[in-house]
Design a protein around this motif. Sequence first.
Motif, mmCIF file in Angstrom:
data_model
loop_
_atom_site.group_PDB
_atom_site.id
_atom_site.type_symbol
_atom_site.label_atom_id
_atom_site.label_comp_id
_atom_site.label_asym_id
_atom_site.label_seq_id
_atom_site.Cartn_x
_atom_site.Cartn_y
_atom_site.Cartn_z
ATOM 1 N N MET A 1 0.842 -1.200 0.000
ATOM 2 C CA MET A 1 0.000 0.000 0.000
ATOM 3 C C MET A 1 0.872 1.243 0.000
ATOM 4 O O MET A 1 1.676 1.449 0.898
ATOM 5 C CB MET A 1 -0.931 0.018 1.221
ATOM 6 C CG MET A 1 -1.935 -1.121 1.234
ATOM 7 S SD MET A 1 -3.052 -1.011 2.640
ATOM 8 C CE MET A 1 -3.952 0.485 2.257
ATOM 9 N N GLU A 2 0.706 2.062 -1.023
ATOM 10 C CA GLU A 2 1.456 3.308 -1.093
ATOM 11 C C GLU A 2 0.794 4.399 -0.265
ATOM 12 O O GLU A 2 1.447 5.227 0.343
ATOM 13 C CB GLU A 2 1.569 3.754 -2.558
ATOM 14 C CG GLU A 2 2.417 2.821 -3.425
ATOM 15 C CD GLU A 2 3.867 2.818 -3.024
ATOM 16 O OE1 GLU A 2 4.319 3.800 -2.401
ATOM 17 O OE2 GLU A 2 4.566 1.832 -3.317
ATOM 18 N N ASP A 3 -0.548 4.429 -0.249
ATOM 19 C CA ASP A 3 -1.289 5.464 0.460
ATOM 20 C C ASP A 3 -1.835 4.882 1.762
ATOM 21 O O ASP A 3 -2.895 4.259 1.781
ATOM 22 C CB ASP A 3 -2.433 5.987 -0.412
ATOM 23 C CG ASP A 3 -3.141 7.196 0.216
ATOM 24 O OD1 ASP A 3 -2.757 7.578 1.351
ATOM 25 O OD2 ASP A 3 -4.056 7.741 -0.415
ATOM 26 N N ARG A 4 -1.104 5.086 2.847
ATOM 27 C CA ARG A 4 -1.512 4.532 4.131
ATOM 28 C C ARG A 4 -2.726 5.257 4.700
ATOM 29 O O ARG A 4 -3.327 4.795 5.666
ATOM 30 C CB ARG A 4 -0.341 4.599 5.116
ATOM 31 C CG ARG A 4 0.824 3.713 4.761
ATOM 32 C CD ARG A 4 0.459 2.250 4.917
ATOM 33 N NE ARG A 4 0.055 1.950 6.279
ATOM 34 C CZ ARG A 4 0.910 1.662 7.246
ATOM 35 N NH1 ARG A 4 2.202 1.623 7.010
ATOM 36 N NH2 ARG A 4 0.473 1.384 8.463
ATOM 37 N N ASP A 5 -3.116 6.410 4.132
ATOM 38 C CA ASP A 5 -4.276 7.147 4.621
ATOM 39 C C ASP A 5 -5.559 6.775 3.890
ATOM 40 O O ASP A 5 -6.635 7.250 4.229
ATOM 41 C CB ASP A 5 -4.043 8.661 4.481
ATOM 42 C CG ASP A 5 -2.897 9.146 5.357
ATOM 43 O OD1 ASP A 5 -2.755 8.603 6.472
ATOM 44 O OD2 ASP A 5 -2.153 10.035 4.933
ATOM 45 N N PHE A 6 -5.450 5.922 2.868
ATOM 46 C CA PHE A 6 -6.630 5.551 2.102
ATOM 47 C C PHE A 6 -7.522 4.650 2.952
ATOM 48 O O PHE A 6 -7.093 3.603 3.418
ATOM 49 C CB PHE A 6 -6.228 4.824 0.819
ATOM 50 C CG PHE A 6 -7.384 4.505 -0.081
ATOM 51 C CD1 PHE A 6 -7.983 5.495 -0.834
ATOM 52 C CD2 PHE A 6 -7.870 3.210 -0.158
ATOM 53 C CE1 PHE A 6 -9.050 5.195 -1.669
ATOM 54 C CE2 PHE A 6 -8.937 2.902 -0.988
ATOM 55 C CZ PHE A 6 -9.535 3.910 -1.743
ATOM 56 N N PRO A 7 -8.798 5.042 3.162
ATOM 57 C CA PRO A 7 -9.673 4.251 4.057
ATOM 58 C C PRO A 7 -10.260 3.042 3.335
ATOM 59 O O PRO A 7 -11.095 3.175 2.448
ATOM 60 C CB PRO A 7 -10.764 5.260 4.431
ATOM 61 C CG PRO A 7 -10.863 6.175 3.248
ATOM 62 C CD PRO A 7 -9.463 6.259 2.664
ATOM 63 N N ILE A 8 -9.854 1.852 3.724
ATOM 64 C CA ILE A 8 -10.394 0.636 3.139
ATOM 65 C C ILE A 8 -10.386 -0.454 4.199
ATOM 66 O O ILE A 8 -9.436 -0.583 4.969
ATOM 67 C CB ILE A 8 -9.586 0.211 1.894
ATOM 68 C CG1 ILE A 8 -10.235 -1.002 1.219
ATOM 69 C CG2 ILE A 8 -8.127 -0.057 2.240
ATOM 70 C CD1 ILE A 8 -9.638 -1.316 -0.143
ATOM 71 N N SER A 9 -11.458 -1.215 4.253
ATOM 72 C CA SER A 9 -11.603 -2.234 5.288
ATOM 73 C C SER A 9 -10.861 -3.506 4.900
ATOM 74 O O SER A 9 -10.567 -3.763 3.726
ATOM 75 C CB SER A 9 -13.081 -2.549 5.517
ATOM 76 O OG SER A 9 -13.619 -3.244 4.402
ATOM 77 N N VAL A 10 -10.604 -4.322 5.898
ATOM 78 C CA VAL A 10 -9.966 -5.616 5.678
ATOM 79 C C VAL A 10 -10.798 -6.456 4.715
ATOM 80 O O VAL A 10 -10.279 -7.048 3.763
ATOM 81 C CB VAL A 10 -9.780 -6.360 7.018
ATOM 82 C CG1 VAL A 10 -9.431 -7.827 6.793
ATOM 83 C CG2 VAL A 10 -8.723 -5.668 7.865
ATOM 84 N N GLN A 11 -12.100 -6.500 4.933
ATOM 85 C CA GLN A 11 -12.973 -7.308 4.078
ATOM 86 C C GLN A 11 -12.927 -6.828 2.632
ATOM 87 O O GLN A 11 -12.930 -7.638 1.703
ATOM 88 C CB GLN A 11 -14.407 -7.266 4.600
ATOM 89 C CG GLN A 11 -15.345 -8.202 3.856
ATOM 90 C CD GLN A 11 -16.693 -8.348 4.534
ATOM 91 O OE1 GLN A 11 -16.999 -7.623 5.476
ATOM 92 N NE2 GLN A 11 -17.490 -9.284 4.082
ATOM 93 N N SER A 12 -12.856 -5.519 2.426
ATOM 94 C CA SER A 12 -12.809 -4.981 1.066
ATOM 95 C C SER A 12 -11.506 -5.362 0.370
ATOM 96 O O SER A 12 -11.487 -5.654 -0.833
ATOM 97 C CB SER A 12 -12.963 -3.459 1.088
ATOM 98 O OG SER A 12 -14.248 -3.091 1.567
ATOM 99 N N VAL A 13 -10.409 -5.351 1.117
ATOM 100 C CA VAL A 13 -9.118 -5.750 0.535
ATOM 101 C C VAL A 13 -9.168 -7.215 0.109
ATOM 102 O O VAL A 13 -8.767 -7.572 -1.003
ATOM 103 C CB VAL A 13 -7.968 -5.518 1.526
ATOM 104 C CG1 VAL A 13 -6.669 -6.145 1.010
ATOM 105 C CG2 VAL A 13 -7.759 -4.026 1.759
ATOM 106 N N VAL A 14 -9.662 -8.078 0.979
ATOM 107 C CA VAL A 14 -9.733 -9.506 0.665
ATOM 108 C C VAL A 14 -10.678 -9.743 -0.513
ATOM 109 O O VAL A 14 -10.418 -10.587 -1.377
ATOM 110 C CB VAL A 14 -10.179 -10.318 1.898
ATOM 111 C CG1 VAL A 14 -10.288 -11.803 1.555
ATOM 112 C CG2 VAL A 14 -9.199 -10.115 3.048
#
Length: 268
Positions: free
Chosen positions: A94-107
């Motif tokens: 992840m380049e943008d550590r401030d980007f809001p995304i949930s664990v479930q969305s990543v998976v």
Amino acid sequence: MNEGALFATEAGQPVIDLRNVWASYERDSVLEDINFEVFPRDYIGLIGPNGGGKTTLIKVILGLLKPTSGQVRVLGLPPSQGRQYIGYVPQIQMEDRDFPISVQSVVAMGRLKPGFWGNLKLTPYDKQVIETSMQQTGVLDLANRSVNELSGGQRQRVFIARALATEPQILLLDEPTASVDSQTSQKLYELLAELNQRITIVLISHDLTAISTYVKTIGFINRRLMYQREKLISADMLAAGYECPVDMIAHGLPHRVLPPQNEEGGRD
């Protein structure tokens, strides 16, 4: 599963097969005459110096870099087709550590099909695979948390879960324990050992101790690949690759990384 993949698995053929592969970036040769066979349930650790071609090898297997010569097959198919059976965990996540995304969305990204750019509409089966992947990697209880709130080890488990959500036959991992502490690293390797009961794994790492402890066989790459389907880091490998003396002190489980010395002080 298509017929090519079924044949490669059932007939005992290699799931990854590189023959006389050369690869370069513009005019700079990075891989030279690579011959590499990976069989079902292999767990291979690849080591080598920075710039030696480890990540390039993964790109060639995935079809992200076309070799200048040689042949590459994944489950009997060209990489562009065979990579649908590969779960990939890259080194930089992840380049943008401030980007809001949930664990479930990543998976859930693991359920995206190649070339799909619209909104991801999950089927009941997709949701089941996503939940199973999170459960296998121990992040199901983190499903609604932001990835940015997690520790390094937790994030790595999330990214492995994303790779598992593709339902792979093969896992390719590039430095999966980079920037995590030793205890977390051990847990990640234990997870991979469990996954290896049903999934073929090729792992890149600079951690010689972990590589020699957990994997089944070891290869060394520095433009050319030294791999003999053995769990051995020979003095010749280190000398050829690092071009200087290399000493390693290991703690924990007993394992051999160099062959025993003979009576004259050389290597048997």
